[in-house]
Motif scaffolding. Structure first.
Motif, short mmCIF file in Angstrom:
data_model
loop_
_atom_site.label_atom_id
_atom_site.label_comp_id
_atom_site.label_asym_id
_atom_site.label_seq_id
_atom_site.Cartn_x
_atom_site.Cartn_y
_atom_site.Cartn_z
N PHE A 127 0.81 -1.22 0.00
CA PHE A 127 0.00 0.00 0.00
C PHE A 127 0.84 1.27 0.00
O PHE A 127 0.30 2.37 -0.05
N GLY A 128 2.15 1.13 0.14
CA GLY A 128 3.01 2.31 0.17
C GLY A 128 2.84 3.17 1.41
O GLY A 128 3.06 4.37 1.37
N ILE A 129 2.42 2.56 2.55
CA ILE A 129 2.29 3.36 3.77
C ILE A 129 3.20 2.79 4.85
O ILE A 129 3.57 1.62 4.84
N ARG A 130 3.57 3.66 5.81
CA ARG A 130 4.53 3.29 6.83
C ARG A 130 3.89 2.61 8.03
O ARG A 130 4.41 1.65 8.57
N ASP A 131 2.75 3.16 8.44
CA ASP A 131 2.07 2.59 9.61
C ASP A 131 1.15 1.45 9.17
O ASP A 131 0.78 1.35 8.01
N LEU A 132 0.78 0.63 10.13
CA LEU A 132 -0.15 -0.44 9.79
C LEU A 132 -1.55 0.14 9.59
O LEU A 132 -1.94 1.09 10.27
N PRO A 133 -2.31 -0.40 8.66
CA PRO A 133 -3.67 0.09 8.46
C PRO A 133 -4.60 -0.47 9.53
O PRO A 133 -4.18 -1.25 10.39
N ALA A 134 -5.86 -0.07 9.49
CA ALA A 134 -6.84 -0.57 10.46
C ALA A 134 -7.57 -1.76 9.87
O ALA A 134 -7.92 -1.77 8.69
N TYR A 135 -7.78 -2.78 10.71
CA TYR A 135 -8.59 -3.92 10.31
C TYR A 135 -9.99 -3.71 10.88
O TYR A 135 -10.15 -3.67 12.10
N ASP A 136 -10.97 -3.59 10.04
CA ASP A 136 -12.32 -3.30 10.53
C ASP A 136 -13.04 -4.60 10.87
O ASP A 136 -14.01 -5.00 10.23
N MET A 137 -12.53 -5.25 11.94
CA MET A 137 -13.05 -6.57 12.27
C MET A 137 -14.51 -6.55 12.73
O MET A 137 -15.26 -7.48 12.47
N ALA A 138 -14.90 -5.46 13.39
CA ALA A 138 -16.27 -5.41 13.95
C ALA A 138 -17.31 -5.60 12.85
O ALA A 138 -18.38 -6.14 13.09
N GLU A 139 -17.00 -5.15 11.65
CA GLU A 139 -17.97 -5.22 10.56
C GLU A 139 -17.74 -6.40 9.63
O GLU A 139 -18.47 -6.59 8.67
N ALA A 140 -16.70 -7.18 9.89
CA ALA A 140 -16.41 -8.30 9.00
C ALA A 140 -17.40 -9.43 9.25
O ALA A 140 -17.95 -9.56 10.35
N ASP A 141 -17.65 -10.25 8.25
CA ASP A 141 -18.45 -11.42 8.55
C ASP A 141 -17.74 -12.73 8.20
O ASP A 141 -18.31 -13.80 8.36
N TYR A 142 -16.49 -12.63 7.75
CA TYR A 142 -15.70 -13.85 7.61
C TYR A 142 -14.24 -13.46 7.83
O TYR A 142 -13.64 -12.78 7.01
N VAL A 143 -13.71 -13.86 8.97
CA VAL A 143 -12.32 -13.49 9.29
C VAL A 143 -11.44 -14.72 9.08
O VAL A 143 -11.67 -15.78 9.67
N LEU A 144 -10.46 -14.57 8.19
CA LEU A 144 -9.52 -15.65 7.92
C LEU A 144 -8.17 -15.20 8.47
O LEU A 144 -7.53 -14.31 7.93
N SER A 145 -7.80 -15.79 9.61
CA SER A 145 -6.59 -15.33 10.29
C SER A 145 -5.45 -16.31 10.07
O SER A 145 -5.57 -17.49 10.37
N PHE A 146 -4.36 -15.81 9.52
CA PHE A 146 -3.15 -16.62 9.35
C PHE A 146 -2.25 -16.34 10.56
O PHE A 146 -1.35 -15.52 10.50
#
Lengths: 738, 240
Positions: A187-206
């Motif tokens: 993404f070309g950004i330095r900080d980590l982005p936000a994961y909008d987990m509250a609104e997700a309906d399928y979380v695939l965590s590695f």
């Protein structure tokens, strides 16, 4: 004071005992003696002060209950957007860091050889000139290793290091550097982005340990609760992929035990299926880059190497593609291998393929709070430690080492070789508040205040959908002769450049900075600052109700998948070694807090010690009993710990929590358990230089003596029998196993 | 239910209840530390913990189900269930264990003579005995909460639903001349829970969150067959 207090406690003890007796309260209330004449203090009445937690870098808002000048309890600040009134175990245990019996009570100077650990107290008027003098006359470079800093303190420290032409590094035992590097590339950004987990309906965590101590634990906990039960008729599904059934995996609907280091390959397999089934929502121009990344794998290979069946991989791809708001998230074990950077690119890319970037339930980015100006400080990765030590030795430069609130001698493996960097230093000064393994090597210690005794601020940025700047204010009078790091830095700067310019004090600097920010940004700019400042302190900081979203742009996903490397031949070392941060002790920082030592590990119920985890079938084959002492050998050393039969672990893996095995760090931590980091091989993620902590192969040797394993669970229930509570209610399901 | 309404004009008595949503609980144990901090629970140290004498008013039980690789771990926060028909109460020879009008199982420490009958009779192992005097290495004792008694050797102790916080909430409401609102009062464990798995409130208020959630189709009580009528309703974890 002390006697008065005891009288007071005693009297209140009576009130509390009486509270259970109806009708007695009026008499009892009269017993409370007004022993402290201070106008500000009403005995028996608590004052609550807002501040910011400093146990990790998430920057949760806290409110501290103070009675008669003592901090009594830390709770989450209900107004704070990050943690919304909630607080994790570590944050609450910060109270025991404040009142820790082993806290440093004032400046110390080493007397005698380094190994003797002998110190004599000195005054600040001796200590500060000594350090200034050392810095002025050092021939080698000044290197400062600090925990990650935020806000005004980050500015002050980096300006100081700049002024002495030194280098400042942030050190954290698990900063997820491969993930950061992949985010920068994708993404070309330095900080980590936000994961909008509250609104997700399928979380695939590695492997992302987001329900443990990871990035911003409380805000992930809140989001997880909402994802599960916070929406009407929509319960988010959660699949977790990791060699071990971790605390996070336990909350998943499905756990898939993947072969270590293969997280990226599995992501490639899933991406391959998504693309070949035309389930991608990428613009046509973007497709070729993704096809070259994901196209090169075959499903047969993926299933063979990951140890996850083709049917399961297809199922994951199908569910991921069909979900309204799918979210792929990687971390933890996915950061623990030599191919971690490529793995994360493959995992992040899954989100791009299904088009959930900049969308609710996906990966998003928000504009940062205006106060964020802190300079870009490099991370001290383990590979950088190695390079630094080598470069200094080759040029025969002896650095002057400054340490702040981090403990690399404990948390980096000896093979790195961190010890050589310390040995080579001409002089070591530490600003840490306790005698940990790194600070105990110092020539001079100028201890910092505890978080609850000092001023500061914290800019909330990473991995959080909230934009906030949080304030730190002293809630108790400093217990000991310590001094805030900000003031120490300002004092040293003045001594070194001989001038009297610059800020008077660190608290004044913070206030000035907030005033400047306020006059240029706030809607209350016309009001006198003093009243705004009091409101800010009362609230705990500044946050905006609306945050501006910034669009993430896909910059590049080009990467060649590399298989992970491991250290140790399979003949001699047949098992994967899997050290993981103990959820209660973090990476060992919590080991000096008795509440956390006595907090039972949720998965094993173990307290006050170390253990190794082994699959019951493997243990049976090797004749290893529960509680028996086992020696784990790698090519680089061995550690001893009692065995716990752990049903949620691959049979070819030995897992061990990180956090114990301190040689110093106070009475609660020292000489307890073992440190798995001591046997790790110096293998790194190729891109970021982070230590590949999962890349060491080991063998297990039963020692046929009982180890010191303390489980709070009743004997005989660990291996899966369940306790009485469940077996009475559900005789069939839980007694099926022995 | 009707008889609990009381005469008109009198405030309705409270009946404190809790709901624990197992679909939200992640086993993070924020509640455990919150409870220790709030209630001055003593440190046991490794030796006493090994003897089974560690004290936790709330604990997370973990159950393994199934065999590798189809194995699952489930969590269940267990604390005193504040049973309406509490097995611990009738066995106490000195009435140290009694039921308050608001539905709490109270333990009057200065009545307790340490016979431990109540602990033996509690099917939830929610009661714990002090086998030694508490000790805090100075200055750790400065963190002690003056609102809660420090329990000495020979005393049985247990979860109080943070009775001191209930009292504070009620006194605050009284000072402000209003009834207690839903959400005003939270025990320390409920206050800290990041996922909001724990919810506390007045079961006699039909509009309280706890009363509404307790009616959920997922609800069950721990060891329901024993007929203890706990004040805590668990909501089943969902699996797909």
């Amino acid at each position: 004071m002390d006697v008065k207090r005891r009288t007071f406690l005693h009297a209140l003890g009576l009130t509390a005992a009486g509270t259970l007796l109806p009708g007695c309260d009026k008499e009892i209330r009269r017993l409370v003696p007004y022993i402290l004449p201070d106008d500000e203090i009403v005995p028996g009445v608590a004052d609550w002060y807002a501040s910011t937690c400093g146990e990790c870098d998430a920057g949760c808002g806290i409110i501290v209950k103070v009675m008669e000048g003592r901090a009594k309890k830390i709770e989450g600040n209900p107004l704070h957007p990050v943690n919304q009134g909630k607080l994790c175990a570590q944050g609450q245990a910060a109270l025991q860091r404040l009142y820790n019996p082993d806290r440093l009570q004032g400046p110390l100077r080493r007397t005698g050889a380094q190994a003797e650990h002998r110190f004599t107290p000195v005054s600040w008027d001796e200590g500060l000139p000594e350090l200034a003098d050392r810095i002025r006359h050092t021939k080698g470079p000044v290197i400062m290793i600090s925990r990650p800093l935020s806000g005004t303190l980050a500015d002050v420290v980096s300006h100081f290091i700049e002024s002495v032409k030194g280098s400042l590094y942030f050190y954290d035992p698990s900063p997820e550097l491969p993930l950061r590097a992949a985010v920068r590339q994708a993404f070309g950004i330095r900080d980590l982005p936000a994961y909008d987990m509250a609104e997700a309906d399928y979380v695939l965590s590695f492997g992302a340990p987001f329900l443990e101590q990871w990035l911003s634990p409380v805000s992930f906990g809140i989001a997880f609760g909402r994802m599960r039960q916070g929406r009407k008729n929509r319960r988010g599904h959660f699949v977790h992929i990791e060699p071990r059934l971790s605390l996070t995996a336990a909350s998943a609907d499905r756990w898939l035990p993947i072969r270590p280091g293969m997280e990226g390959l599995l992501a490639l397999g899933i991406g391959h299926l998504l693309l070949s089934d035309h389930r991608s929502s990428l613009p046509a121009g973007r497709l070729p880059a993704y096809e070259s990344l994901y196209g090169g794998v075959s499903l047969d290979d993926v299933a063979k190497h990951t140890d996850i069946s083709q049917a399961d991989i297809k199922g994951l791809a199908k569910s991921f593609a069909e979900a309204d708001c799918p979210l792929a998230i990687g971390g933890g074990t996915a950061c623990a291998h030599t191919n971690a950077f490529e793995s994360h690119l493959a995992i992040l890319g899954l989100n791009s393929i299904v088009g959930n970037i900049n969308r609710p339930g996906g990966i998003r980015r928000y504009q940062s709070a205006g106060l964020a100006t802190h300079p870009k400080v490099p991370w001290l990765s383990e590979r950088r430690i190695k390079e630094l030590a080598q470069a200094l030795e080759e040029t025969d430069q002896r650095p002057l080492l400054l340490l702040y609130d981090c403990n690399p001698l404990f948390s980096a493996p000896p093979t790195v070789p961190i010890q050589r960097l310390f040995d080579h230093a001409s002089y070591i000064a530490s600003f840490s508040g306790s005698l940990d393994e790194s600070t105990v090597t110092a020539d001079l210690i100028l201890p910092d205040h505890h978080r609850l005794e000092t001023w500061g601020d914290h800019v909330i940025g990473e991995a959080s959908p909230h934009r906030a700047a949080s304030l730190v204010q002293p809630v108790v009078v400093p217990l000991f002769d310590t001094r805030g790091l900000g003031d120490t830095m300002i004092d040293l700067t003045r001594r070194l450049d001989g001038s009297h310019s610059g800020p008077d004090s660190f608290p004044q600097l913070i206030k000035d900075r907030w005033q400047r920010f306020h006059t240029s940004h706030s809607s209350r700019a016309h009001e006198p600052f003093q009243s705004v400042w009091e409101d800010l302190l009362q609230q705990g900081g500044l946050w905006e109700s609306t945050v501006t979203e910034q669009r993430l742009h896909l910059s590049s996903s080009a990467a060649n998948y590399q298989p992970p490397q491991f250290d140790g031949e399979a003949v001699d070392f047949p098992l994967y070694f899997y050290p993981y941060p103990a959820p209660s002790l973090g990476q060992g920082r919590g080991a000096n807090l008795p509440w956390l030592q006595e907090l039972p590990d949720t998965m094993t119920s173990a307290v006050w010690g170390s253990w190794i985890e082994i699959n019951p079938a493997t243990a049976q084959a090797m004749g290893i009993q529960q509680g028996e002492l086992v020696r784990i050998h790698s090519r680089h050393g061995s550690v001893d710990a009692p065995a716990v039969h752990y049903p949620g672990l691959r049979p070819d893996v030995i897992a061990m929590p990180i956090g114990q095995g301190h040689t110093d760090y106070g009475r609660y931590a020292a000489r307890r358990g073992a440190n798995p980091m001591t046997i790790l091989a110096p293998l790194f993620d190729k891109k970021s230089g982070a230590l590949a902590i999962g890349a060491t192969m080991v063998r297990a040797e039963p020692l046929h003596v009982p180890g010191h394993l303390i489980l709070l669970e009743k004997p005989g229930t660990t291996a899966g029998g369940g306790s009485d509570l469940i077996s009475i209610e559900r005789p069939r399901s839980s007694n099926a196993r022995t | 239910m009707e008889d609990k309404q009381g005469p008109p004009g009198e405030p309705r008595p409270h009946r404190w209840q809790m709901v624990i949503d197992l679909d939200r609980c992640t086993g993070c144990e924020a509640c455990v530390v919150a409870c220790h901090a709030e209630n001055n629970i003593r440190l046991s140290g490794p030796r006493e913990a090994a003897e089974g004498r560690a004290i936790n008013w709330i604990r997370i039980e973990r159950y393994w189900e199934g065999e590798y690789p189809d194995v699952k771990a489930r969590f269940m926060p267990v604390l005193c269930q504040h049973c309406a028909d509490a097995p611990c109460e009738p066995v106490c020879p000195v009435y140290a264990s009694y039921h308050t009008p608001e539905g709490l199982n109270a333990q009057v420490y200065n009545r307790c003579i340490g016979v431990r009958y109540c602990g033996n009779n509690c099917p939830y192992t929610a009661r714990q005995f002090n086998w030694f005097d508490p000790q805090w290495d100075p200055p750790l004792e400065q963190q002690l909460n003056p609102d809660v008694t420090v329990r000495q050797n020979g005393i049985m102790e247990k979860c109080t639903f943070c009775v001191q916080r209930i009292r504070q909430g009620k006194e605050q409401a009284e000072r402000e001349g209003r009834p207690v609102r839903d959400g005003d009062i939270t025990p320390a464990c409920v206050q800290s829970c990041p996922t909001t798995a724990l919810v506390f409130g007045d079961g006699n208020d039909p509009n309280s969150r706890v009363a509404i959630m307790a009616k959920s189709g997922r609800g069950f009580h721990l060891l329901e067959s024993l007929g203890t009528h706990p004040a805590i309703t668990y909501l089943k974890r969902l699996d797909e």
